[in-house]
Scaffold this motif. Structure first.
Motif, PDB file in Angstrom:
ATOM      1  N   GLU A 136      11.255 -72.030-117.171  1.00 49.77           N
ATOM      2  CA  GLU A 136      12.011 -71.578-116.009  1.00 49.77           C
ATOM      3  C   GLU A 136      11.964 -72.621-114.895  1.00 49.77           C
ATOM      4  O   GLU A 136      11.040 -73.443-114.816  1.00 49.77           O
ATOM      5  CB  GLU A 136      11.441 -70.248-115.505  1.00 49.77           C
ATOM      6  CG  GLU A 136      10.008 -70.360-115.004  1.00 49.77           C
ATOM      7  CD  GLU A 136       9.375 -69.027-114.682  1.00 49.77           C
ATOM      8  OE1 GLU A 136       9.961 -67.999-115.039  1.00 49.77           O
ATOM      9  OE2 GLU A 136       8.297 -69.024-114.065  1.00 49.77           O
ATOM     10  N   THR A 168       6.450 -57.861-113.130  1.00 48.82           N
ATOM     11  CA  THR A 168       7.310 -56.930-112.383  1.00 48.82           C
ATOM     12  C   THR A 168       8.586 -56.629-113.164  1.00 48.82           C
ATOM     13  O   THR A 168       8.994 -55.463-113.287  1.00 48.82           O
ATOM     14  CB  THR A 168       7.657 -57.532-111.013  1.00 48.82           C
ATOM     15  OG1 THR A 168       6.445 -57.760-110.290  1.00 48.82           O
ATOM     16  CG2 THR A 168       8.556 -56.589-110.229  1.00 48.82           C
ATOM     17  N   ARG A 169       9.218 -57.672-113.686  1.00 43.20           N
ATOM     18  CA  ARG A 169      10.463 -57.469-114.424  1.00 43.20           C
ATOM     19  C   ARG A 169      10.220 -56.645-115.685  1.00 43.20           C
ATOM     20  O   ARG A 169      11.019 -55.764-116.042  1.00 43.20           O
ATOM     21  CB  ARG A 169      11.070 -58.820-114.791  1.00 43.20           C
ATOM     22  CG  ARG A 169      12.395 -58.701-115.539  1.00 43.20           C
ATOM     23  CD  ARG A 169      12.935 -60.054-115.940  1.00 43.20           C
ATOM     24  NE  ARG A 169      13.904 -59.950-117.005  1.00 43.20           N
ATOM     25  CZ  ARG A 169      14.296 -60.951-117.768  1.00 43.20           C
ATOM     26  NH1 ARG A 169      13.783 -62.161-117.589  1.00 43.20           N
ATOM     27  NH2 ARG A 169      15.189 -60.771-118.709  1.00 43.20           N
ATOM     28  N   ALA A 170       9.101 -56.904-116.377  1.00 46.13           N
ATOM     29  CA  ALA A 170       8.796 -56.147-117.595  1.00 46.13           C
ATOM     30  C   ALA A 170       8.652 -54.664-117.288  1.00 46.13           C
ATOM     31  O   ALA A 170       9.143 -53.800-118.027  1.00 46.13           O
ATOM     32  CB  ALA A 170       7.532 -56.692-118.241  1.00 46.13           C
ATOM     33  N   LYS A 171       7.990 -54.349-116.169  1.00 49.42           N
ATOM     34  CA  LYS A 171       7.807 -52.952-115.788  1.00 49.42           C
ATOM     35  C   LYS A 171       9.134 -52.295-115.421  1.00 49.42           C
ATOM     36  O   LYS A 171       9.321 -51.093-115.638  1.00 49.42           O
ATOM     37  CB  LYS A 171       6.831 -52.858-114.617  1.00 49.42           C
ATOM     38  CG  LYS A 171       5.389 -53.195-114.997  1.00 49.42           C
ATOM     39  CD  LYS A 171       4.486 -53.156-113.769  1.00 49.42           C
ATOM     40  CE  LYS A 171       3.053 -53.494-114.134  1.00 49.42           C
ATOM     41  NZ  LYS A 171       2.161 -53.511-112.944  1.00 49.42           N
ATOM     42  N   GLN A 172      10.041 -53.091-114.886  1.00 49.40           N
ATOM     43  CA  GLN A 172      11.343 -52.555-114.491  1.00 49.40           C
ATOM     44  C   GLN A 172      12.263 -52.332-115.687  1.00 49.40           C
ATOM     45  O   GLN A 172      13.041 -51.375-115.715  1.00 49.40           O
ATOM     46  CB  GLN A 172      12.014 -53.519-113.505  1.00 49.40           C
ATOM     47  CG  GLN A 172      11.348 -53.572-112.139  1.00 49.40           C
ATOM     48  CD  GLN A 172      11.931 -54.674-111.263  1.00 49.40           C
ATOM     49  OE1 GLN A 172      12.594 -55.589-111.749  1.00 49.40           O
ATOM     50  NE2 GLN A 172      11.680 -54.587-109.956  1.00 49.40           N
ATOM     51  N   GLU A 173      12.191 -53.214-116.673  1.00 49.88           N
ATOM     52  CA  GLU A 173      13.175 -53.208-117.747  1.00 49.88           C
ATOM     53  C   GLU A 173      12.694 -52.556-119.049  1.00 49.88           C
ATOM     54  O   GLU A 173      13.523 -52.178-119.888  1.00 49.88           O
ATOM     55  CB  GLU A 173      13.619 -54.651-118.046  1.00 49.88           C
ATOM     56  CG  GLU A 173      14.330 -55.319-116.877  1.00 49.88           C
ATOM     57  CD  GLU A 173      14.879 -56.685-117.236  1.00 49.88           C
ATOM     58  OE1 GLU A 173      14.912 -57.013-118.453  1.00 49.88           O
ATOM     59  OE2 GLU A 173      15.275 -57.428-116.320  1.00 49.88           O
ATOM     60  N   MET A 198       9.277 -62.799-119.302  1.00 49.02           N
ATOM     61  CA  MET A 198       9.528 -61.889-118.180  1.00 49.02           C
ATOM     62  C   MET A 198       8.283 -61.857-117.309  1.00 49.02           C
ATOM     63  O   MET A 198       7.169 -61.847-117.815  1.00 49.02           O
ATOM     64  CB  MET A 198       9.778 -60.448-118.661  1.00 49.02           C
ATOM     65  CG  MET A 198      10.997 -60.205-119.479  1.00 49.02           C
ATOM     66  SD  MET A 198      11.093 -58.401-119.824  1.00 49.02           S
ATOM     67  CE  MET A 198      12.470 -58.378-120.974  1.00 49.02           C
ATOM     68  N   SER A 199       8.473 -61.795-116.002  1.00 46.49           N
ATOM     69  CA  SER A 199       7.342 -61.561-115.114  1.00 46.49           C
ATOM     70  C   SER A 199       6.817 -60.148-115.349  1.00 46.49           C
ATOM     71  O   SER A 199       7.505 -59.303-115.943  1.00 46.49           O
ATOM     72  CB  SER A 199       7.774 -61.711-113.651  1.00 46.49           C
ATOM     73  OG  SER A 199       8.655 -60.660-113.299  1.00 46.49           O
ATOM     74  N   ALA A 247       8.031 -59.146-123.573  1.00 48.38           N
ATOM     75  CA  ALA A 247       7.889 -59.896-122.329  1.00 48.38           C
ATOM     76  C   ALA A 247       7.498 -61.354-122.573  1.00 48.38           C
ATOM     77  O   ALA A 247       7.382 -62.129-121.615  1.00 48.38           O
ATOM     78  CB  ALA A 247       6.844 -59.232-121.434  1.00 48.38           C
ATOM     79  N   ASP A 273       3.781 -54.251-119.098  1.00 49.90           N
ATOM     80  CA  ASP A 273       3.842 -55.636-118.620  1.00 49.90           C
ATOM     81  C   ASP A 273       3.314 -56.619-119.651  1.00 49.90           C
ATOM     82  O   ASP A 273       3.562 -57.827-119.553  1.00 49.90           O
ATOM     83  CB  ASP A 273       3.081 -55.787-117.299  1.00 49.90           C
ATOM     84  CG  ASP A 273       1.649 -55.305-117.384  1.00 49.90           C
ATOM     85  OD1 ASP A 273       1.378 -54.358-118.140  1.00 49.90           O
ATOM     86  OD2 ASP A 273       0.790 -55.881-116.687  1.00 49.90           O
TER      87      ASP A 273
END
Length: 467
Positions: free
Chosen positions: A93, A402-407, A399-400, A435, A430
């Motif tokens: 990234e 945070t993103r993993a928890k969201q998606e 995935m971060s 992820a 997470d």
């Protein structure tokens, strides 16, 4: 209890106007210092004022001492960016690239490399390798100092896993502990020589850390740390393990130096920022010279934390091997989040930081894990100069947290694990396999850095949480 000193009392001693007075008065409110008589407090402050440099690594007074020293006339300027090698750039990234670019502009930087599992962190990106000139950067080592992999190979066939899932699951529950809330009770704890090291007495900052280290030894951290049973598949007949080609029961663990390493990292990072003032984009890359007392103290504390992390793994594997009733045929252990004194290919002496990067010197063995549903690999380093004799330390996050928890939904993750035949104890979304990057693609990007001797495929995984 002493009557309270005030700012004018410190000014009469010779304290300059500014931050040092406030810091000193705040410190004097700490319980053990409030018990001193006013005369003793003043004597202590006189000593601090007369020689602040000698207090730079003191547990109570390091920040006040730094404020008393002459401030640099300006920030330390960044230099022109030096070139560095990137492995698997298509998987990295932009945030990690930007952090590495900044690190390559430090005046003390000599060389660098970025591994294919790299992603953004604090200071140096995770997956970053940085060689510096006689300087150590606490945040280029990382918070979890000496985090490592440890693998034990047992003379038991893979069917042992299939036939005894519940038994092996129970062994993990009984003989591993995770996070800060779980520990072994009295009578279960194992002693270790690392707890008697002189550093706990000789380094002021560490004098109150031995008790916590003793409490947490043999345990694992939270986050992505794990202990798992799986299948070891040895594929290289010339492997240095002395294990014939074939499949075996394996035990793999991933964890670091627990609270000890985190406290060392945070304390010396704050100290480095006080004495090494960098532009905002580089502030987490503040360094300590190894010619300074603070630099020498950090180096000793870092090595202690690394040895402590190793001791934790040894106890984990000892407990489980004993409970299993087997002695391992072979073991492989390697660490990351560390700094080494090494000689570069051009003959220069350097401090090589590997933050989330595996040492891969010529003939050096290591383990590069995948995810819960993808194999890890047992590797032999090739000593590639362009990578500073390093390789990735895993698949790396796609995935971060945070993103993993969201998606990702918990039910979907559990279903995914079940489809891949994975028994998971604890863990969170997470740390879901989805992820993480594709470990096979990551390995394909570093074929010039390591040779593969075999693989480890997880089957029964324990992480923080669960019962």
């Amino acid at each position: 209890m002493a009557s309270q000193l005030r700012g004018n009392d410190l000014r009469q001693l010779g304290f300059p106007e500014g931050r040092a007075i406030g810091l000193a008065l705040a410190q004097l409110q700490r319980r053990h210092l409030k018990k001193l008589s006013q005369t003793d407090q003043l004597t202590l402050l006189k000593e601090l004022l007369s020689n602040p440099a000698s207090f730079l690594t003191h547990l109570d007074w390091s920040h006040t001492a730094a404020a008393l020293l002459p401030a640099p006339s300006r920030h330390i300027a960044l230099a022109a960016r030096k070139d560095y090698a990137v492995f698997g750039p298509e998987y990295i990234e932009q945030g990690a690239i930007h952090q590495m670019e900044t690190a390559m502009k430090l005046p003390v930087t000599m060389a660098g490399a970025l591994m294919p599992d790299a992603h953004q962190g604090y200071g140096l990106p995770i997956g970053g390798v940085l060689a510096t000139d006689n300087a150590v950067i606490p945040y280029a080592v990382g918070v979890d100092i000496g985090c490592r992999m440890a693998l034990s190979v047992f003379a038991l066939p893979p069917k042992h896993l299939e036939q005894r899932v519940q038994e092996l699951r129970k062994l993990l529950l009984e003989h591993t502990r995770f996070g800060n809330k779980q520990g072994f009770v009295r009578g279960q704890k194992l002693d270790h020589a690392v707890l008697e090291r002189d550093e706990f007495r000789d380094i002021g900052f560490l004098r109150n850390k031995q008790a916590t280290a003793a409490e947490q030894i043999g345990t694992s951290g939270g986050g992505n740390h794990f202990v798992e049973w799986g299948v070891v598949d040895i594929t290289d007949p010339t492997n240095e393990l002395g294990v014939p080609v074939g499949q075996y029961l394996g035990l793999l663990s991933h964890s670091g130096s627990r609270g000890l390493g985190a406290s060392v990292a945070n304390h010396y990072t704050r100290l480095a920022k006080d004495v090494c003032q960098l532009p905002a984009e580089a502030q987490h890359l503040a360094w300590l010279s190894l010619e300074s007392e603070a630099g020498q103290e950090y180096w000793a504390a870092m090595n202690l934390a690394g040895d402590y992390a190793s001791a934790c793994h040894h106890q984990i594997h000892l407990r489980l091997a004993k409970a299993l009733g087997e002695r391992p045929l072979a073991k492989v252990e390697n660490h990351h989040n560390f700094a080494w004194k090494e000689t570069l290919a051009d003959g220069r002496e350097a401090i090589v930081h590997r933050k989330g990067a595996t040492p891969a010197g010529q003939g050096v063995l290591g383990v590069i894990p995948g995810s819960m549903t993808a194999p890890g690999f047992i590797v032999r380093g090739r000593g590639e100069a362009a990578s500073l004799s390093s390789a990735s330390h895993g698949a790396g996050r796609a995935m971060s947290r945070t993103r993993a928890k969201q998606e990702l939904g918990e039910a979907d993750v559990r279903r995914y694990l079940q489809q891949h035949g994975i028994e998971l104890i604890g863990g969170g979304v997470d740390e879901a396999p989805q992820a993480y990057k594709d470990i096979r693609a990551v390995m394909a990007s570093q074929t010039g850095l390591v040779d593969v001797l075999g693989s480890f495929t997880p089957r029964i995984v324990r992480m923080e949480g669960g019962a």
